[in-house]
Design a protein around this motif. Sequence first.
Motif, short mmCIF file in Angstrom:
data_model
loop_
_atom_site.label_atom_id
_atom_site.label_comp_id
_atom_site.label_asym_id
_atom_site.label_seq_id
_atom_site.Cartn_x
_atom_site.Cartn_y
_atom_site.Cartn_z
N VAL A 49 32.98 -40.95 -24.98
CA VAL A 49 33.31 -41.84 -23.87
C VAL A 49 33.60 -43.23 -24.43
O VAL A 49 32.73 -43.86 -25.05
CB VAL A 49 32.17 -41.91 -22.85
CG1 VAL A 49 32.47 -42.95 -21.78
CG2 VAL A 49 31.95 -40.54 -22.22
N VAL A 59 38.15 -40.93 -22.32
CA VAL A 59 37.50 -40.07 -23.30
C VAL A 59 38.46 -39.66 -24.41
O VAL A 59 39.68 -39.71 -24.25
CB VAL A 59 36.91 -38.80 -22.64
CG1 VAL A 59 35.86 -39.16 -21.61
CG2 VAL A 59 38.01 -37.94 -22.03
N LEU A 78 30.42 -32.90 -20.47
CA LEU A 78 30.39 -34.34 -20.19
C LEU A 78 30.02 -34.60 -18.73
O LEU A 78 29.21 -35.50 -18.44
CB LEU A 78 31.74 -34.96 -20.49
CG LEU A 78 31.93 -36.41 -20.06
CD1 LEU A 78 30.96 -37.32 -20.78
CD2 LEU A 78 33.37 -36.86 -20.28
N THR A 97 42.42 -38.82 -20.42
CA THR A 97 42.50 -38.13 -21.69
C THR A 97 43.85 -38.37 -22.34
O THR A 97 44.76 -38.91 -21.71
CB THR A 97 42.29 -36.61 -21.51
OG1 THR A 97 43.51 -36.03 -21.00
CG2 THR A 97 41.16 -36.31 -20.52
#
Length: 293
Positions: A49, A59, A78, A97
């Motif tokens: 993170v 992330v 997560l 992401t």
Amino acid sequence: MIAYSEVRAFTATPGQGNRAGVVLDAAALTDAEMQALATYLDAPETVFVIRMGDGRVRVRYFTPTCEVAFCGHATVALGLMLAQAGYWAGEALELETLSGRVPLRLISDAGVPVQVWMRQHRHESRLLPTTLRSRLADALGISDRMVHRGLPLAAASSGQWSAFVPLLDAVILDGLDPDLPAIEQLSEELDVESVYAYAPMGVNRFAARDFAPRVGIPEDPVTGSAGGALMGLLAHHGRLPVRSGRAAGMVYQGHAVGSPGEVEVEVEVDGTQVVAIHVGGCAVLEREGRWQR
């Protein structure tokens, strides 16, 4: 010292499912340090993170050998850790992401987190030439007569690309003798991260094994991103029952490596077009530790 957690995803039982490293505070880590910690943990993937705020979490994902754009089981892991640490109570939450934004949904029972669901990335697929059937079968250690002709032989992605090889039944799947260098070569030629063998166990239930030596994972125990891509592929080709624009299915994976897990998938469809893929599963904290930078 950097705190980390080791979490088992797609299972509620420690020691089963797929292991993921989770680092909730990685803002100060360099790329090299993230890779070093992922190598140290030696889980198929570790998720870091980088930043939290405004209903978003940025992330990054690393295997023991390289960075990857997305990982399904680490995302489920997560989600559990964010909930258990008090950062997430079930409100709208979105991961940022390298392959795009991933909305998360938390299911709790009497205030206890039970499941984490993610909406995966846009589904894409392409059929593979039937001329590759023999090479893929050889790489898996079987005869091409054991490849199912009625299910799609294709590459597909809902976050990362895999080559999907249908087999006649789960007995053949369990008996695979993979040639990892050959699988890595095929993965490079096809520009996919893994070769994912699957076999029917029912109308909407499938067993699977996922080989990803190209990214440093000889066999991934339970693969959420590929499980979602598989169900999207099957729905697109009319191989899943659809009711009111939705198809649902289950993937069983990890038995061959002694770490069984279950991936639940829901696919939204419009005709033959996949509109959205949702993947969910349980997770359980296995242990916590600290790593010296």
